[in-house]
Write a protein that holds these residues in place. Sequence first.
Motif, PDB file in Angstrom:
ATOM      1  N   TRP A  53      37.281  56.101  42.812  1.00 25.15           N
ATOM      2  CA  TRP A  53      37.764  56.594  44.121  1.00 25.15           C
ATOM      3  C   TRP A  53      37.741  58.117  44.145  1.00 25.15           C
ATOM      4  O   TRP A  53      37.297  58.747  45.099  1.00 25.15           O
ATOM      5  CB  TRP A  53      39.189  56.090  44.394  1.00 25.15           C
ATOM      6  N   ALA A 105      32.592  51.115  45.951  1.00 25.18           N
ATOM      7  CA  ALA A 105      32.854  52.080  44.874  1.00 25.18           C
ATOM      8  C   ALA A 105      32.270  51.637  43.545  1.00 25.18           C
ATOM      9  O   ALA A 105      31.840  52.468  42.742  1.00 25.18           O
ATOM     10  CB  ALA A 105      34.356  52.303  44.717  1.00 25.18           C
ATOM     11  N   ARG A 134      35.005  52.992  48.651  1.00 20.28           N
ATOM     12  CA  ARG A 134      36.231  52.569  47.956  1.00 20.28           C
ATOM     13  C   ARG A 134      36.310  51.076  47.620  1.00 20.28           C
ATOM     14  O   ARG A 134      37.171  50.661  46.833  1.00 20.28           O
ATOM     15  CB  ARG A 134      37.467  52.902  48.817  1.00 20.28           C
TER      16      ARG A 134
END
Length: 453
Positions: free
Chosen positions: A129, A218, A141
């Motif tokens: 992140w 992510a 994310r």
Amino acid sequence: MNQPQSWEARAEEYSLYGFTDMPSVHQRGTVVLTHGEGPYVVDVHGRRYLDANSGLWNMVAGFDHKGLIEAAQAQYARFPGYHSFFGRMSDQTVMLSEKLVEVSPFSTGKVFYTNSGSEANDTMVKILWFLHAQEGKPQKRKILTRWNAYHGVTAVSASMTGKPYNSVFGLPLDGFLHLTCPHYWRFGAAGETEEQFVQRLARELEDTITREGADTIAGFFAEPVMGAGGVIPPAKGYFQAILPILRKHDIPMISDEVICGFGRTGQTWGCQTYDYMPDAIISSKNLTAGFFPMGAVILGGDLAHRVEAAVEAIEEFPHGFTASGHPVGCAIALKAIDVVMNEGLADNVNRLAPRFEDGLKRLAEKENIGEYRGVGFMWALEAVRDKATKTPFEGNLSVSERIANTCTDLGLICRPLGQSVVLCPPFILTEGQMDEMFEKLEQALDKVFAEVA
Ligand SMILES: *Cc1c(COP(=O)(O)O)cnc(C)c1O
């Protein structure tokens, strides 16, 4: 059984049990242990059990390894505790990071320490992140994992874990997506070849990335062999099919080697056994041979460089645990790595793995065993009502719990997982102890299958 002053009664009075079937405890009492001898543990009544689960996969050198005990004692005498904040860390921490990169599949890298595997996965998610935000992609994310995956119990790592029981906590959190479990025997469609199954899973990954947008994802986390999901090796060619898709979309691949790392699959890392190169590795459990609570994130060179640049830009990575890089944990881990790699433990796994498989193959001829599966020193037998149709036993029969409880009565500890029984003994197991394991397991299987027939 439970007199007011018994160990069993005292345990139940004052302990909140985790991951424990409470009706079984109420009925059978708690097994309260005092010590271990090699791969055996001993309870307060002097009963000995061969622990075919290495505690929780982690006590790979057994329960009384002298060298590990001495390493711990020596470090406690020298420097019993310190942190890794504010530009300070112990010499043991420096040596372990160096060693972990040396034994990793990466040529360069960086290590971050935690107290557990859950925290290591949690830390890895925070690193991703942080990294993506610093690189101008704050919306990158979402985390991809698979159904049946086990990545831990903190709010984030439980969200990564693909198990229905987490719904009691209102988890997973938003943005944690679960893909199909790569277990061909159970999830392959009728008439589908293993290769077609893998292609279907690769398409599912590609479709998911297209639907969600690569710039919102992510990272992808996977255990080489799913452990707590029931010992599930990947379908053949699985990682070779998905890695190129992740690379193409710039999605980091993290190998959760908490169980597989340090020899469980026969090689140092599971990603070596299954021949793929991740961007980072999560380690815990075997890292200290279970002698100290510790986890580690090992970033491979590319990711390490990018994270380093992101940290330089804001001058500080605001994350860490009080006991991160604990000197006693690091000293034990250094010794544990040496013990596993240089005292013949890894060799013993490779030497006895074929014998292990032969024993399971024989048991799998039973009418009520649907599949045996595994690698190295991690295996499972799955019970079924009907072998041909793979129909499971009725859930209310709790067949795997009954098998495990019967084993316990016979002096063998193994673990029920779904309809499977898991065997992952310490790496020091001898041939004779392996025979003892199979004899007791077979007795238990025959007894329980006769009861539920
Ligand atoms: C056990 C495990 C974890 C969690 O480790 P803890 O130390 O229990 O927090 C994470 N990933 C895998 C693959 C595990 O087996």
